[in-house]
Design an enzyme around this catalytic site. Structure first.
Site, mmCIF file in Angstrom:
data_model
loop_
_atom_site.group_PDB
_atom_site.id
_atom_site.type_symbol
_atom_site.label_atom_id
_atom_site.label_comp_id
_atom_site.label_asym_id
_atom_site.label_seq_id
_atom_site.Cartn_x
_atom_site.Cartn_y
_atom_site.Cartn_z
ATOM 1 N N LYS A 108 -50.437 -29.257 21.761
ATOM 2 C CA LYS A 108 -51.283 -28.235 21.136
ATOM 3 C C LYS A 108 -50.467 -27.013 20.724
ATOM 4 C CE LYS A 108 -55.875 -29.489 22.517
ATOM 5 N NZ LYS A 108 -57.136 -29.144 23.172
ATOM 6 N N LYS A 142 -53.546 -42.022 18.873
ATOM 7 C CA LYS A 142 -54.883 -41.935 19.456
ATOM 8 C C LYS A 142 -55.921 -41.528 18.401
ATOM 9 C CE LYS A 142 -56.131 -38.224 21.730
ATOM 10 N NZ LYS A 142 -56.383 -37.118 22.660
ATOM 11 N N LYS A 153 -60.707 -36.474 16.674
ATOM 12 C CA LYS A 153 -61.623 -35.880 15.687
ATOM 13 C C LYS A 153 -60.924 -34.828 14.837
ATOM 14 C CE LYS A 153 -63.583 -33.386 19.561
ATOM 15 N NZ LYS A 153 -64.361 -33.870 20.670
#
Ligand code: TYM
Length: 336
Positions: free
Chosen positions: A117, A199, A202
């Protein structure tokens, strides 16, 4: 006197950062629903976690309510289990502060999600993003959870929660239950439909890479039909067949059939037939959830009433653990 067997405790949470994907559903939410009858479950919308990435306030509010509705739409009964919104239960932030002081900078630095992140949002590497897994540990430990149903990507965070619990217990005696991850093999890591070594997420810029739980049926079918596969045209689970392996996993989760049965079912058939069947299975799986979600979203007062009750029940339980931890640490107590 008859002894009633105490149910084991389950806790899990999901961030309201957008409509959850088929990955969230198969890796976590479907298991939440399956566990709802046999366990005492605490399920949370983790909105405190979501502000580690900048969010539009109105969007956060909307998505939090939608996520809450979606949890009920899965068929989780808010009268039997505790379904709540994290920010409505102040004990989470309070315990997280205490646990921050029992977590080493080095161990938090090793979290791969923090590294990922930070790379994705180099302009906003805030301290909350860094201590995010400690808040997650607080979520779990407050409820003395035995099991935490999650997808594979949360395993490292759970290991940290266990380490923190053991460290704290080692100093002060048994305050926290040391939780076990509950990760079902099938569906633990649903992959992108476009890059099946990655993976399903969204936040993927390519919307064809993921299926949202609320996608229309024809969109679901289109996305499955355009999923990346290979040129062999034979349905079996094997090396170098990431796309087909992923579709087999999805199909297996939705139908309960194992890989051998699936291979037999599509023996002599091509990928077109297989994809059609996968699409139909996913559509059938999500349809009732979508219908119930739409019904619930028309009754905001009911949803807010459930959220209020959920927060009260969660807080009643969580405050006991928090009090115990505060006492052990040495904070002055007003009551005996
Ligand atoms: P979140 O909101 O990113 O995801 C919710 C759940 O979905 C699982 N998941 C997947 N499973 C299989 N395949 C995928 N492609 C996939 N993508 C996501 C995640 O593993 C997760 O179980 N930090 C957590 C939320 C959280 C939490 C907690 C979880 C906050 N506090 C306490 C458990 C216990 C998160 O961001 O999940």
């Amino acid at each position: 006197m008859e002894q009633t067997e105490k149910k084991k405790i389950v806790l899990s949470a999901i961030q309201p950062t957008g409509t959850p994907t088929l990955g969230n559903y198969l890796g976590a939410l479907k298991n939440w629903k399956d566990m709802a009858d046999g366990y005492d479950c605490f399920y949370a919308v983790a909105d405190l976690h979501s502000i580690t990435v900048r969010m539009e306030p109105a969007a956060l509010r909307k998505q939090t309510l939608e996520m809450y509705a979606l949890l009920l739409a899965l068929g989780i009964d808010p009268e039997k289990n505790v379904v709540f919104i994290q920010s409505m239960v102040p004990e989470h932030a309070q315990l997280a502060w205490i646990l921050n002081c029992y977590t080493q900078f080095g161990e938090a630095s090793r979290m791969t999600q923090f590294k990922d992140k930070s790379e994705k949002h180099p302009e906003n590497i805030n301290v909350g993003l860094f201590s995010y897994p400690v808040l997650m540990a607080a979520d779990i430990l407050l409820y003395q959870a035995d099991y935490v149903p999650v997808g594979d990507d949360q395993k490292q965070h759970l290991e940290l929660a266990r380490d923190i619990a053991e460290r704290f217990n080692g100093i002060y005696g048994n305050v926290f239950k040391v939780p076990e991850p509950f990760i079902r093999k099938a569906g633990a890591r649903v992959m992108s439909l476009q890059e099946p070594t990655k993976k399903m997420s969204k936040s993927d810029a390519n919307t064809k890479a993921f299926i949202s739980m609320l996608d229309d049926d024809n969109i679901i079918m289109k996305k499955i039909k355009s999923a990346v596969t290979d040129s062999e045209a034979k349905v079996y689970y094997g090396e170098g067949k990431d796309g087909i392996n992923n579709l087999m996993e999805i199909y297996s989760c939705c139908t309960g059939r194992d890989f051998d049965a699936i291979t037999a079912e599509f023996d002599g058939k091509g990928y077109g037939d297989f994809k059609q069947a996968v699409g139909e299975a996913v559509i059938a799986e999500l349809q009732p959830v979508k219908a119930e979600f739409n019904r619930l979203m028309n009754d905001k007062a009911y949803l807010l009433g459930c959220a209020e009750k959920g927060a009260e029940n969660a807080s009643r339980f969580a405050s006991r653990t928090l009090k115990k931890a505060m006492k052990k640490v040495g904070f002055l107590q007003l009551d005996k």
